[in-house]
Design a protein around this motif. Structure first.
Motif, short mmCIF file in Angstrom:
data_model
loop_
_atom_site.label_atom_id
_atom_site.label_comp_id
_atom_site.label_asym_id
_atom_site.label_seq_id
_atom_site.Cartn_x
_atom_site.Cartn_y
_atom_site.Cartn_z
N SER A 36 95.13 -53.02 75.55
CA SER A 36 95.43 -54.35 75.07
C SER A 36 95.41 -54.40 73.55
N PHE A 37 94.33 -53.90 72.97
CA PHE A 37 94.20 -53.98 71.53
C PHE A 37 95.12 -53.01 70.82
N GLU A 38 95.52 -51.94 71.48
CA GLU A 38 96.52 -51.04 70.92
C GLU A 38 97.85 -51.78 70.77
N GLU A 39 98.20 -52.59 71.76
CA GLU A 39 99.43 -53.37 71.69
C GLU A 39 99.39 -54.33 70.52
N GLU A 40 98.26 -54.99 70.37
CA GLU A 40 98.12 -55.94 69.27
C GLU A 40 98.15 -55.22 67.93
N LYS A 41 97.47 -54.08 67.86
CA LYS A 41 97.46 -53.30 66.63
C LYS A 41 98.86 -52.86 66.26
N ASN A 42 99.64 -52.42 67.25
CA ASN A 42 100.98 -51.95 66.98
C ASN A 42 101.86 -53.06 66.41
N LEU A 43 101.71 -54.28 66.92
CA LEU A 43 102.48 -55.40 66.40
C LEU A 43 102.13 -55.66 64.93
N VAL A 44 100.84 -55.70 64.63
CA VAL A 44 100.40 -55.96 63.26
C VAL A 44 100.87 -54.86 62.32
N LEU A 45 100.76 -53.62 62.75
CA LEU A 45 101.17 -52.51 61.89
C LEU A 45 102.67 -52.48 61.69
N GLU A 46 103.43 -52.89 62.69
CA GLU A 46 104.88 -53.00 62.53
C GLU A 46 105.21 -54.00 61.43
N LYS A 47 104.48 -55.11 61.41
CA LYS A 47 104.70 -56.13 60.38
C LYS A 47 104.36 -55.58 59.00
N PHE A 48 103.24 -54.88 58.90
CA PHE A 48 102.85 -54.33 57.60
C PHE A 48 103.81 -53.22 57.16
N ASP A 49 104.30 -52.43 58.09
CA ASP A 49 105.29 -51.40 57.74
C ASP A 49 106.58 -52.04 57.23
N VAL A 93 96.97 -52.57 50.75
CA VAL A 93 96.73 -53.45 51.90
C VAL A 93 97.06 -52.74 53.21
N VAL A 94 98.20 -52.04 53.25
CA VAL A 94 98.60 -51.34 54.47
C VAL A 94 97.55 -50.28 54.85
N CYS A 95 97.06 -49.55 53.85
CA CYS A 95 96.05 -48.52 54.12
C CYS A 95 94.76 -49.13 54.66
N ILE A 96 94.31 -50.22 54.04
CA ILE A 96 93.09 -50.88 54.49
C ILE A 96 93.23 -51.37 55.93
N VAL A 97 94.36 -52.01 56.21
CA VAL A 97 94.56 -52.57 57.55
C VAL A 97 94.62 -51.47 58.60
N ARG A 98 95.33 -50.38 58.30
CA ARG A 98 95.40 -49.27 59.25
C ARG A 98 94.00 -48.72 59.56
N ASN A 99 93.24 -48.49 58.51
CA ASN A 99 91.88 -47.96 58.70
C ASN A 99 90.99 -48.94 59.44
N HIS A 100 91.12 -50.22 59.09
CA HIS A 100 90.29 -51.25 59.72
C HIS A 100 90.58 -51.35 61.21
N MET A 101 91.85 -51.41 61.58
CA MET A 101 92.19 -51.59 62.98
C MET A 101 91.79 -50.38 63.81
N GLN A 102 91.92 -49.19 63.23
CA GLN A 102 91.48 -48.00 63.95
C GLN A 102 89.97 -47.99 64.12
N GLY A 160 85.27 -48.26 67.15
CA GLY A 160 83.88 -48.65 67.03
C GLY A 160 83.45 -49.81 67.90
N ILE A 161 84.40 -50.65 68.34
CA ILE A 161 84.04 -51.81 69.16
C ILE A 161 84.71 -51.75 70.53
N TYR A 162 86.04 -51.78 70.56
CA TYR A 162 86.75 -51.94 71.83
C TYR A 162 86.59 -50.73 72.73
N LYS A 163 86.56 -49.55 72.14
CA LYS A 163 86.36 -48.36 72.96
C LYS A 163 84.98 -48.37 73.61
N VAL A 164 83.99 -48.83 72.85
CA VAL A 164 82.62 -48.91 73.38
C VAL A 164 82.55 -49.96 74.48
N LEU A 165 83.19 -51.10 74.27
CA LEU A 165 83.22 -52.13 75.30
C LEU A 165 83.87 -51.59 76.57
#
Length: 212
Positions: free
Chosen positions: A6-19, A127-136, A141-146
């Motif tokens: 789920s969060f991979e899908e959301e991440k991909n959308l955000v990263l597409e926008k930043f790209d 900004v793109v670098c920060i967002v990529r690192n943050h989402m990963q 660190g959170i969703y994988k553990v959940l």
């Protein structure tokens, strides 16, 4: 790993926008007047699209995901605090980029405009670098553990809290329904909707088969 998907899908959308944002900034520099209006429009539209997406994501995290994670898996608290601080940084940088963009609009030609364009490029890359690192980091660190440590009943409770949050009229309903599918699994999610409640009563599910 249903939660992660789920969060991979959301991440991909955000990263597409930043790209797209990054490419348009680069094109603004290299294509010059030839595609100036097009690139300016794309930059403006992309920033305006990103702001509500990021706001919805942050609100859902702050009001539902992070509190639930902290309460059920206390060792995640330091990571949550780190992610919040990092998130504040990239939001501030995105706002700074928007200020530079508005200044760029005001200066049509000349050396000042070229300098602003270079600042925009640098800020955009940052900004793109920060967002990529943050989402990963958020996924690892959170969703994988959940995904790995929550029991099925806890995943259902998290889904219920997300749905309750959405019914209060907060945020964009595209992602939480995707999250519902992956928290519970696609077939279980459909059954929940058909039964008219958060937790379907018609059928017991083989948890081991569906979720692990």
């Amino acid at each position: 790993m249903y939660i992660l998907r789920s969060f991979e899908e959301e991440k991909n959308l955000v990263l597409e926008k930043f790209d797209l944002l990054y490419d348009s900034i680069q094109n603004l520099h290299y294509e010059g007047k030839m595609s100036f209006s097009k690139n300016m429009r794309i930059i403006n539209e992309t920033v305006q699209q990103l702001k509500p997406i990021l706001a919805n994501h942050m609100n859902l995290d702050d009001q539902v995901i992070f509190p639930f994670a902290s309460n059920n898996i206390p060792i995640l608290e330091p990571m949550i605090n780190f992610l919040k601080a990092e998130r504040n940084e990239f939001i501030a940088q995105l706002e700074s980029f928007e200020v530079l963009f508005q200044e760029f609009i005001q200066h049509k030609t000349g050396v000042a405009n070229y300098m602003l364009l270079e600042k925009m490029r640098e800020k955009g890359i940052y900004v793109v670098c920060i967002v990529r690192n943050h989402m990963q980091a958020e996924i690892e660190g959170i969703y994988k553990v959940l995904d790995q440590r929550l029991k099925f009943v806890e995943k259902k409770e998290l889904f219920r809290l997300i749905q309750k949050y959405m019914k209060m009229g907060s945020g964009d309903d595209r992602f939480p329904f995707n999250r519902g599918r992956v928290f519970l699994g696609e077939e279980t999610f459909k059954q929940e909707k058909i039964s008219g409640g958060m937790y379907g009563r018609r059928k017991r599910y083989d948890i081991q088969k569906r979720f692990y």
